[in-house]
Design a protein around this motif. Structure first.
Motif, short mmCIF file in Angstrom:
data_model
loop_
_atom_site.label_atom_id
_atom_site.label_comp_id
_atom_site.label_asym_id
_atom_site.label_seq_id
_atom_site.Cartn_x
_atom_site.Cartn_y
_atom_site.Cartn_z
N VAL A 50 0.45 6.11 11.67
CA VAL A 50 -0.69 5.41 11.07
C VAL A 50 -0.20 4.33 10.11
O VAL A 50 -0.70 3.19 10.12
N ALA A 51 0.77 4.67 9.27
CA ALA A 51 1.30 3.70 8.30
C ALA A 51 1.90 2.48 9.02
O ALA A 51 1.68 1.33 8.60
N GLN A 52 2.63 2.72 10.10
CA GLN A 52 3.23 1.61 10.85
C GLN A 52 2.15 0.70 11.43
O GLN A 52 2.27 -0.54 11.40
N SER A 53 1.09 1.30 11.95
CA SER A 53 0.01 0.50 12.53
C SER A 53 -0.74 -0.28 11.46
O SER A 53 -1.03 -1.47 11.63
N LEU A 54 -1.06 0.38 10.34
CA LEU A 54 -1.77 -0.31 9.26
C LEU A 54 -0.95 -1.48 8.73
O LEU A 54 -1.50 -2.53 8.40
N GLY A 97 -7.77 0.51 -3.51
CA GLY A 97 -7.40 0.49 -2.10
C GLY A 97 -5.92 0.39 -1.83
O GLY A 97 -5.51 0.36 -0.66
N HIS A 98 -5.09 0.36 -2.86
CA HIS A 98 -3.64 0.24 -2.66
C HIS A 98 -2.92 1.59 -2.75
O HIS A 98 -1.71 1.65 -2.57
N VAL A 110 5.13 5.28 2.99
CA VAL A 110 4.80 6.70 2.95
C VAL A 110 5.55 7.34 1.79
O VAL A 110 6.77 7.25 1.69
N ASP A 111 4.81 7.97 0.90
CA ASP A 111 5.35 8.58 -0.32
C ASP A 111 5.14 10.09 -0.24
O ASP A 111 4.05 10.59 -0.50
N ASN A 112 6.19 10.84 0.15
CA ASN A 112 6.10 12.30 0.23
C ASN A 112 6.18 12.88 -1.18
O ASN A 112 7.21 12.80 -1.84
N ARG A 113 5.06 13.46 -1.61
CA ARG A 113 4.98 14.00 -2.97
C ARG A 113 4.50 15.44 -2.88
O ARG A 113 3.33 15.75 -3.08
N ILE A 141 0.85 -1.19 0.00
CA ILE A 141 0.00 0.00 0.00
C ILE A 141 0.89 1.24 0.00
O ILE A 141 1.87 1.32 0.75
N ARG A 142 0.55 2.20 -0.83
CA ARG A 142 1.28 3.47 -0.89
C ARG A 142 0.42 4.55 -0.27
O ARG A 142 -0.71 4.78 -0.70
#
Length: 327
Positions: A51-55, A87-88, A65-68, A32-33
């Protein structure tokens, strides 16, 4: 309120539930991105990483995590709005989500996305912005800054996360009500702007408590005022703009998780359930509390209603500000 941008917001949960299924494969079937439409160091990035770590733990797939960054958040917001709704690809974005399409219309530019091109999943944080200045600056109060800005119109440089982004709108709201003019210096996000505030390349910045807290404690910056309706626990001695005689200066920088509209209803439901578990997790809450930005969780129905009301208020503010230099 612009009907194209906001009438669909409250109906998004229904629309998501009617979306067709993407085959029978279990979700998630790949990594997931999570797009953050700003560089590291800002409020959206602060919200995204715990949140990303928990998911990742709960879903059993890497969540990257994609910083754009760029265009006040519009580049990342647009990328997710136009992505495949399987959903990805997710988005952790800020309250500027609703402002940026309105800014495009105001500036007679092509609108890159509308709010109803995205489906809300959950609100994560919701903090008032704080007005910070370099610790070496001469101003000890908002009155000092206003007096100096009136004496030197258009000279004092302040930073933002980009034209009509959250930090820009909050500062222009202050400037409009104080009847002053400052020099807007746009950045790709709050992180780079904060770096230049610390170094003295800019002299003022409005940002979230969790972004500023560590630097205030280190003595590199000073906070003069709180854009919220009341004082906050992490900055109890900082007065609100209301207290200082500016009742119309009120701004909150919320962060929330979204996906592209059209995601299968089962995926949206699983994301909502996973976010509910994430935002109740003691470690996730500890990370946010320690950063000075306590969790402000809302599930999809409440978050969609919140977006509609907050967006209407911000659009009124943007229309009052009008076209500004650097917009």
């Amino acid at each position: 309120m612009d009907r194209r941008a906001f009438m669909g917001a409250a109906a998004l949960p229904i629309a998501a539930g009617l979306a067709p299924a993407f085959g029978q494969a279990a979700w998630p079937s790949q990594n997931i991105r999570m797009v953050v439409p700003f560089p590291p160091g800002g409020q959206a990035d602060l919200a995204a990483r715990p949140v990303a770590q928990s998911l990742e733990k709960l879903l059993g797939r890497p969540v990257v995590v994609d910083n754009r960054g760029g265009a006040g958040g519009a580049i990342g917001n647009t990328a997710v709005a136009r992505s495949t709704p399987d959903g990805h690809t997710l988005l952790m974005t800020l309250s500027s989500l609703a402002v940026l399409p309105e800014a495009d219309r105001l500036m007679a530019r092509a609108v890159q996305y509308e709010v109803d091109h995205l489906v809300p999943i959950a609100r994560v944080l919701a903090d008032p912005t704080l007005l910070a200045v370099n610790a070496r600056a001469p101003w000890k109060s908002v009155a000092d800054l206003v007096a100096d800005a009136k004496a030197r119109p258009g000279v004092i440089p302040y930073g933002s996360s980009g034209p009509y982004g959250t930090l820009h709108v909050s500062m222009e709201m202050f400037a409009t009500n104080a009847e002053i003019r400052m020099n807007h210096i746009p950045y790709r996000g709050a992180g780079p702007a904060l770096t230049d505030l610390i170094s003295g390349n800019i002299q003022a910045l409005a940002s979230a408590p969790g972004v500023l807290k560590q630097q205030v404690e280190a003595g590199t910056i000073r906070v003069l005022a709180n854009f919220g309706a009341e004082r906050i626990p992490s900055f109890p001695d900082t007065p609100t703009f209301r207290e200082l005689g500016y009742p119309d200066v009120e701004f909150y920088i919320w962060a929330g998780l979204f996906g592209p509209a059209g995601m299968p209803g089962a995926v949206v439901t699983k994301l909502r359930d996973t976010m509910k578990t994430t935002m109740a997790d003691a470690e996730v809450r500890r990370v946010f509390d320690n950063a000075g930005s306590p969790p402000a969780y809302q599930d999809q129905p409440e978050f969609a209603a919140f977006i509609a009301s907050d967006s209407a208020r911000l659009i009124r503010a943007v229309r009052k500000i009008g076209r500004v230099e650097g917009g």
